[in-house]
Design an enzyme around this catalytic site. Structure first.
Site, mmCIF file in Angstrom:
data_model
loop_
_atom_site.group_PDB
_atom_site.id
_atom_site.type_symbol
_atom_site.label_atom_id
_atom_site.label_comp_id
_atom_site.label_asym_id
_atom_site.label_seq_id
_atom_site.Cartn_x
_atom_site.Cartn_y
_atom_site.Cartn_z
ATOM 1 N N CYS A 58 60.084 58.702 20.198
ATOM 2 C CA CYS A 58 60.630 59.636 21.054
ATOM 3 C C CYS A 58 61.006 59.325 22.592
ATOM 4 O O CYS A 58 62.140 59.133 22.965
ATOM 5 C CB CYS A 58 60.000 60.774 21.485
ATOM 6 S SG CYS A 58 59.138 61.742 19.758
ATOM 7 N N ASP A 110 54.439 65.385 19.658
ATOM 8 C CA ASP A 110 54.224 66.696 18.989
ATOM 9 C C ASP A 110 54.373 66.741 17.590
ATOM 10 O O ASP A 110 53.778 67.584 16.853
ATOM 11 C CB ASP A 110 55.023 67.951 19.781
ATOM 12 C CG ASP A 110 54.441 68.282 21.117
ATOM 13 O OD1 ASP A 110 53.315 67.902 21.650
ATOM 14 O OD2 ASP A 110 54.860 69.144 21.605
ATOM 15 N N LYS A 153 57.220 67.850 25.627
ATOM 16 C CA LYS A 153 56.555 68.133 26.886
ATOM 17 C C LYS A 153 56.926 67.411 27.934
ATOM 18 O O LYS A 153 56.796 67.767 29.187
ATOM 19 C CB LYS A 153 55.023 68.469 26.801
ATOM 20 C CG LYS A 153 54.555 69.299 25.682
ATOM 21 C CD LYS A 153 55.202 70.696 25.793
ATOM 22 C CE LYS A 153 55.170 71.597 24.377
ATOM 23 N NZ LYS A 153 55.689 71.045 23.197
ATOM 24 N N SER A 195 57.018 75.284 17.012
ATOM 25 C CA SER A 195 57.970 74.180 17.196
ATOM 26 C C SER A 195 59.385 74.604 17.195
ATOM 27 O O SER A 195 59.436 75.631 16.707
ATOM 28 C CB SER A 195 57.403 73.256 16.080
ATOM 29 O OG SER A 195 58.721 72.525 15.888
ATOM 30 N N CYS A 203 63.284 64.155 17.670
ATOM 31 C CA CYS A 203 63.754 64.847 16.627
ATOM 32 C C CYS A 203 64.960 65.637 16.590
ATOM 33 O O CYS A 203 65.365 66.134 17.786
ATOM 34 C CB CYS A 203 62.432 65.991 16.522
ATOM 35 S SG CYS A 203 60.898 65.303 16.203
ATOM 36 N N CYS A 211 60.185 63.289 24.496
ATOM 37 C CA CYS A 211 59.310 64.106 23.551
ATOM 38 C C CYS A 211 59.228 65.394 24.568
ATOM 39 O O CYS A 211 59.222 65.450 25.709
ATOM 40 C CB CYS A 211 57.900 63.504 23.273
ATOM 41 S SG CYS A 211 57.443 64.175 21.701
ATOM 42 N N GLU A 219 51.172 74.543 18.470
ATOM 43 C CA GLU A 219 52.240 74.928 17.844
ATOM 44 C C GLU A 219 51.996 75.045 16.246
ATOM 45 O O GLU A 219 51.150 74.251 15.753
ATOM 46 C CB GLU A 219 53.446 74.164 17.928
ATOM 47 C CG GLU A 219 54.207 73.819 19.103
ATOM 48 C CD GLU A 219 55.085 73.112 19.439
ATOM 49 O OE1 GLU A 219 55.407 71.950 18.300
ATOM 50 O OE2 GLU A 219 55.768 72.774 20.677
#
Ligand code: FES
EC number: 4.2.1.9
Length: 567
Positions: free
Chosen positions: A52, A84, A127, A475, A197, A125, A449
């Site tokens: 990420c 994550d 956060k 998520s 993602c 990513c 999550e």
């Protein structure tokens, strides 16, 4: 009054008294001329652990180029990343939300220590992005947000793969619906490149909202991480930083009620990640803007879903990019009168004016986007619920089949791992409401999550016949009938702690209701025998966080009030 671009660096680096401070920067190559320029930082959330944020230091070089061209001088100052996808379903997931606040705090400490005049933050990513945006409004120095970009989707023959497929395939293998060999092919093929993602999960959702909030350049969210356009946006973000500083526009001019309103409309219109509600509440808190779950509730009722992006639809972020990216979504919402066009942006102009000028590329929308008048789905993908099971609110993700109402029998677990095992052992049946509690902001702590469990439910073919209620989070890749962010959480005595096996639970997105169908007297009786659990951690960051964190309906923030800024 003239706008100061060297907002405060002079206090750190000018005059005889500051000779020692200058010597440290001379040691990293500063000349006399450099000290005469505005001192900018490029905060790259960087890590090689996962794809990420793998490349953000590289992007930082391009940002510095843009700053230099525009007359400033810039230094790179990285911050951390918690991945994550890797920590999902492990005890490490507890650090996910915590890392958001840790990132904001680390940026405050780093930039306020060294007297920089402004900065560009590069996130990737999940956060890292809200952490940077929180720091932008907290510090209120000139700042621009830049996204590191999505990974490209993988391909298996004709099937476009995102990481959601891999998580769900694990559930499908446990349910005997897929072979281990097929799962392995997913694992190998899903990430052909670095980047985040691929669906409209939390990372791409927050990047999209960066544009809607006006904190990043219009059009900068969708180009994949590996494209030349991403590097071009990096250079342009560096230039834009100097421009916005010259205009005297600060993040708190940008992040107003109207900007958060626009972000909420965009979130609902795309069925983006429920995490964004938590993050927008936290960003509003840092900006000193009053924006609550009630505001989200009102907006959610008037916005249909116009994007067929995963997990609500079949397409990935790179598909949206092909047809013009986030501006194409914003323009539709703007033309339908759903946005507040006066909200100012980091480009120095109101959002409406930017959208007036923006023209979509001459390519068809190909079922990726729809019109507000003829939407993909007639209701928003997220609803806010209240009731005796969530007196302070909860967030509902509506399942793919669109059922707004679900009634079922509670199957409570005090631990995510136990719930996962129950799904894989086939103990969860149609009509169950799986309740996972003591996983809230203080309880877990850090509101993990539940993707492993939700993906297992979907993978087992129970996505539309089983619901899940939790004081934890989901998520962005989660789908199914899901209710999270239940407040107050079990660990502080919220009613979710009182649920017993077989209790009837009513979830009603239309009525905005989350009800435990148990008489008040019985709940009172259960309450008398309830006692708070021992904290899971006595020391370290997790204990510190649990002591400070507020409830989900307040954005799970850890600071008591916005920082008073006086530059
Ligand atoms: Fe980083 Fe999904 S794990 S964006």
């Amino acid at each position: 009054m003239a706008v100061k671009i060297k907002i405060r660096s002079s206090k750190w680096y000018e005059g005889l008294d500051n000779a020692s401070h200058r010597s440290y920067l001379r040691a990293v190559g500063f000349s006399d001329e450099d000290f005469s320029k505005p001192l900018m930082a490029v905060v790259a959330a960087w890590s090689e652990i996962g794809p990420c944020n793998y490349h953000t230091l590289e992007l930082a070089k391009y940002v510095k180029e843009g700053v230099k061209e525009a007359g400033g001088v810039a230094l790179t100052a990285p911050t951390i990343v918690v991945n994550d996808g890797i920590n999902m379903g492990t005890p490490g997931m507890r650090y996910s939300l915590i890392s958001r606040d840790l990132i904001a705090d680390s940026i405050e400490a780093q930039l306020n220590s060294h007297g920089v005049d402004g900065w560009v933050g590069i996130g990737g990513c999940d956060k890292t992005q809200p952490g940077i945006m929180m720091a932008m409004v907290r510090l209120n120095l000139p700042a621009v947000y830049l996204y590191g970009g999505t990974a490209e989707a993988g391909w298996l023959g004709e099937q476009e793969l995102t990481v959601e497929d891999v998580f769900e395939a694990v559930g499908a293998v446990s349910a005997g619906k897929m072979t281990e060999e097929d799962l392995r092919r997913y694992e190998y093929e899903v990430f052909p490149t670095y980047g985040t993602c691929q669906g409209l999960f939390t990372a791409n959702t927050m990047a999209m909202l960066g544009e809607a909030l006006g904190l990043s350049l219009l059009g900068s969210a969708s180009p994949p991480a590996t494209t030349g356009r991403r590097r071009a946006y990096a250079v342009e973000s560096g230039r834009a930083l100097l421009r916005v500083a010259e205009l005297g526009i600060r993040p708190r001019h940008i992040v107003t009620y109207d900007a958060i309103y626009n972000a909420a409309v965009t979130l609902f219109a795309t069925a983006g990640s429920t995490n964004a509600i938590l993050h927008l509440l936290a960003i509003a808190h840092e900006a000193g803007v009053s924006f609550t779950l009630k505001d989200f509730d009102e907006i959610s009722k008037k916005v249909p879903v116009i994007a067929a992006l995963r997990p609500a639809g079949p397409y990935a972020m790179q598909d949206l990019d092909r047809i013009g990216g986030v501006p194409r979504i914003l323009k539709k919402l703007y033309k339908a009168g759903l946005l507040r066009p006066e909200a100012v942006t980091v480009e120095g102009e109101p959002l409406g004016k930017l959208l007036d000028r923006w023209q979509p590329p001459a390519v068809p929308e190909s079922g990726i986007l729809y019109d507000v008048e003829k939407p993909y789905k007639p209701y928003s993908g997220i609803r806010i619920l209240w009731g005796n099971l969530a007196p302070n609110g909860a967030v509902m993700k509506i399942g793919a089949a669109g059922a707004l109402r679900f009634e079922g029998k509670a199957l409570p677990f005090d631990d995510e791992a136990e719930a996962f095992k129950a799904v894989t052992r086939g103990e969860v049946k149609p009509g169950h409401v799986v309740v996972i509690r003591y996983v809230g902001p203080k309880g877990a702590p850090g509101m993990p999550e539940m993707l492993k469990v939700t993906a297992a439910i979907v993978g087992a073919g129970l996505g539309e016949s089983v619901a899940l209620v939790t004081d934890g989070r989901f998520s962005g890749a989660t789908r199914g009938i899901m209710v999270g962010h239940v407040a107050p959480e079990a660990a502080v005595g919220g009613p979710i702690a009182l649920v017993q096996q077989g209790d009837r639970v009513v979830i009603d997105g239309e009525a905005g209701l989350l009800k435990l169908d148990v008489p008040d007297e019985e709940l009172e009786r259960r309450r008398k025998s309830w006692s708070p659990p021992k904290p899971n951690y006595a020391g370290g960051l997790l204990a510190k966080y649990a002591a400070l964190v507020q409830q989900a309906d307040k954005g799970a923030v850890t600071t008591p009030s916005p920082l008073y800024v006086d530059y």
